[in-house]
Scaffold this motif. Sequence first.
Motif, PDB file in Angstrom:
ATOM      1  N   GLY A  57       0.734  -1.223   0.030  1.00 60.87           N
ATOM      2  CA  GLY A  57       0.020   0.006   0.064  1.00 60.87           C
ATOM      3  C   GLY A  57       0.899   1.096   0.132  1.00 60.87           C
ATOM      4  O   GLY A  57       0.718   2.223  -0.555  1.00 60.87           O
TER       5      GLY A  57
ATOM      6  N   MET B  91       2.058   1.865  -3.483  1.00 60.76           N
ATOM      7  CA  MET B  91       1.222   2.180  -4.435  1.00 60.76           C
ATOM      8  C   MET B  91       1.161   3.889  -4.302  1.00 60.76           C
ATOM      9  O   MET B  91       0.868   4.739  -5.138  1.00 60.76           O
ATOM     10  CB  MET B  91      -0.508   1.674  -4.040  1.00 60.76           C
ATOM     11  CG  MET B  91      -0.359   0.145  -4.487  1.00 60.76           C
ATOM     12  SD  MET B  91      -0.445   0.116  -6.448  1.00 60.76           S
ATOM     13  CE  MET B  91      -1.679   1.153  -6.760  1.00 60.76           C
TER      14      MET B  91
ATOM     15  N   ALA C 241       0.926   4.591  -7.978  1.00 59.55           N
ATOM     16  CA  ALA C 241      -0.291   4.886  -8.207  1.00 59.55           C
ATOM     17  C   ALA C 241      -0.621   5.021  -9.785  1.00 59.55           C
ATOM     18  O   ALA C 241      -1.684   4.846 -10.166  1.00 59.55           O
ATOM     19  CB  ALA C 241      -0.659   5.748  -7.124  1.00 59.55           C
TER      20      ALA C 241
ATOM     21  N   ARG D 110      -1.875   2.195 -11.763  1.00 57.91           N
ATOM     22  CA  ARG D 110      -2.813   1.302 -11.379  1.00 57.91           C
ATOM     23  C   ARG D 110      -3.283   0.468 -12.290  1.00 57.91           C
ATOM     24  O   ARG D 110      -3.960  -0.766 -12.214  1.00 57.91           O
ATOM     25  CB  ARG D 110      -3.880   1.783 -10.395  1.00 57.91           C
ATOM     26  CG  ARG D 110      -4.748   1.127  -9.843  1.00 57.91           C
ATOM     27  CD  ARG D 110      -4.608  -0.051  -8.967  1.00 57.91           C
ATOM     28  NE  ARG D 110      -5.680  -0.898  -8.855  1.00 57.91           N
ATOM     29  CZ  ARG D 110      -5.642  -2.133  -8.950  1.00 57.91           C
ATOM     30  NH1 ARG D 110      -4.905  -2.490 -10.250  1.00 57.91           N
ATOM     31  NH2 ARG D 110      -6.786  -2.973  -8.555  1.00 57.91           N
TER      32      ARG D 110
ATOM     33  N   LEU E 217      -8.063  -4.214   1.376  1.00 60.91           N
ATOM     34  CA  LEU E 217      -8.200  -2.923   0.836  1.00 60.91           C
ATOM     35  C   LEU E 217      -7.783  -1.740   1.513  1.00 60.91           C
ATOM     36  O   LEU E 217      -7.180  -0.950   0.784  1.00 60.91           O
ATOM     37  CB  LEU E 217      -9.625  -3.236   0.277  1.00 60.91           C
ATOM     38  CG  LEU E 217     -10.279  -4.051  -0.931  1.00 60.91           C
ATOM     39  CD1 LEU E 217     -11.781  -3.895  -1.103  1.00 60.91           C
ATOM     40  CD2 LEU E 217      -9.694  -3.922  -2.098  1.00 60.91           C
TER      41      LEU E 217
ATOM     42  N   LEU F  59      -6.602   0.552  -1.749  1.00 65.54           N
ATOM     43  CA  LEU F  59      -7.447   0.317  -2.918  1.00 65.54           C
ATOM     44  C   LEU F  59      -8.689   0.104  -2.928  1.00 65.54           C
ATOM     45  O   LEU F  59      -9.376  -0.123  -1.897  1.00 65.54           O
ATOM     46  CB  LEU F  59      -6.879  -1.165  -3.490  1.00 65.54           C
ATOM     47  CG  LEU F  59      -5.368  -1.293  -3.715  1.00 65.54           C
ATOM     48  CD1 LEU F  59      -4.951  -2.530  -3.980  1.00 65.54           C
ATOM     49  CD2 LEU F  59      -4.840  -0.242  -4.725  1.00 65.54           C
ATOM     50  N   ASP F  60      -9.600   0.397  -4.020  1.00 69.41           N
ATOM     51  CA  ASP F  60     -10.895   0.458  -4.125  1.00 69.41           C
ATOM     52  C   ASP F  60     -11.302  -1.029  -4.457  1.00 69.41           C
ATOM     53  O   ASP F  60     -12.325  -1.377  -4.072  1.00 69.41           O
ATOM     54  CB  ASP F  60     -11.329   1.473  -4.965  1.00 69.41           C
ATOM     55  CG  ASP F  60     -11.133   2.894  -4.921  1.00 69.41           C
ATOM     56  OD1 ASP F  60     -11.330   3.127  -3.658  1.00 69.41           O
ATOM     57  OD2 ASP F  60     -11.126   3.629  -5.570  1.00 69.41           O
ATOM     58  N   TYR F  61     -10.628  -1.861  -5.130  1.00 69.23           N
ATOM     59  CA  TYR F  61     -10.541  -3.126  -5.624  1.00 69.23           C
ATOM     60  C   TYR F  61      -9.424  -3.757  -5.693  1.00 69.23           C
ATOM     61  O   TYR F  61      -8.467  -3.173  -5.990  1.00 69.23           O
ATOM     62  CB  TYR F  61     -11.599  -3.014  -6.769  1.00 69.23           C
ATOM     63  CG  TYR F  61     -10.729  -2.711  -8.108  1.00 69.23           C
ATOM     64  CD1 TYR F  61     -10.067  -3.356  -8.662  1.00 69.23           C
ATOM     65  CD2 TYR F  61     -10.587  -1.264  -8.217  1.00 69.23           C
ATOM     66  CE1 TYR F  61      -9.402  -2.930 -10.112  1.00 69.23           C
ATOM     67  CE2 TYR F  61     -10.075  -0.776  -9.236  1.00 69.23           C
ATOM     68  CZ  TYR F  61      -9.289  -1.551 -10.171  1.00 69.23           C
ATOM     69  OH  TYR F  61      -8.727  -1.311 -11.460  1.00 69.23           O
ATOM     70  N   VAL F  62      -9.550  -5.184  -5.829  1.00 62.33           N
ATOM     71  CA  VAL F  62      -8.440  -6.030  -6.229  1.00 62.33           C
ATOM     72  C   VAL F  62      -8.694  -6.539  -7.526  1.00 62.33           C
ATOM     73  O   VAL F  62     -10.147  -6.604  -7.833  1.00 62.33           O
ATOM     74  CB  VAL F  62      -8.057  -7.126  -5.078  1.00 62.33           C
ATOM     75  CG1 VAL F  62      -7.274  -6.695  -3.845  1.00 62.33           C
ATOM     76  CG2 VAL F  62      -9.093  -8.012  -4.825  1.00 62.33           C
TER      77      VAL F  62
END
Length: 329
Positions: free
Chosen positions: A78, A81, A86, A89, A124, A129-132
């Motif tokens: 994270g 990211m 980022a 992504r 998450l 993240l919003d999703y994997v």
Amino acid sequence: MTYQANDERYSGMKYNKTGKSGLQLPAISLGLWHNFGGVDTYENGKAMLRTAFDLGINHFDLANNYGPPPGSAEEMFGQMMKTDLAPYRDELIISSKAGYRMWPGPYGEWGSKKYLVASLDQSLKRMGLDYVDIFYSHRFDPHTPLEETMGALDQIVRQGKALYVGISSYTAEQSEEAITILKQMGTPMLIHQPSYSMLNRWVENGLQDVLDKHGAGSIAFCPLAQGLLTSKYLKGIPAESRAAKETGALKEDSVTEEKVAKVRLLNGIAEQRGQSLAQMSLAWVLRGGRVTSALIGASRPSQIVENVAALSNLDFSPEELASIDEILK
């Protein structure tokens, strides 16, 4: 210094279609099981992730319990990211899993909907993240109806928390049932993540046939048998190796003289091919196209560079394959 990814990162990597889906995975993916936790050096982990992505590895595989301590590998990723990845992504395939123990009580492990949904929410948050892209049931739960476990995966996709779902370490029979249940729910099972290497060929006894039948992909973890299929153990057990560490998953008593003797013979074939043993081992797992990606681990960037170089020679002669089978018999 701001990270700028290599402009040529996709020129040397091979990408394989994952089953019958539209998703392509790099032939070599990077797992964060070891060496990315809270007890490890952040700068080394950052260097490995940068090296991997610069070489075209755009798939990073995690799980809720990776560390140690559990959760710390996702926290480290994270942070990467935020600082480095980022902007990229939409180029990345990020996966996580749930199945092993994360917190006390009956809902801290296995495959209940309560655990899987809660665990992904935590993952998450750790990764920001919003999703994997892929979420796995990390292991089969004998205490929970498979319909509930697969129903949780279906719900997670419908909620937009994962684009695809998979399973890990399920037997051929368990995989057949899981795939059928998910298909009835309208959420296809994208991929299976089994252990697979020259020293561990259990997937050849039916699992690969099930995946081929249903158009699912596979990504092999431990394709180097946790380092045993490298040059590391040719002269005994090094002090810094996993087998020498009490906390390592590869135990010292599993590095038998019989196995080492086979590894030395395999190394001879690799030398004849102009490859390191690790490179040949990865090429062997990817032979024939039945495995979508080989999931490597690493402790330093140079290992990633060496492993990706395996892609320059993926072909085996019938004689080479016969010799390998004879050694492993």
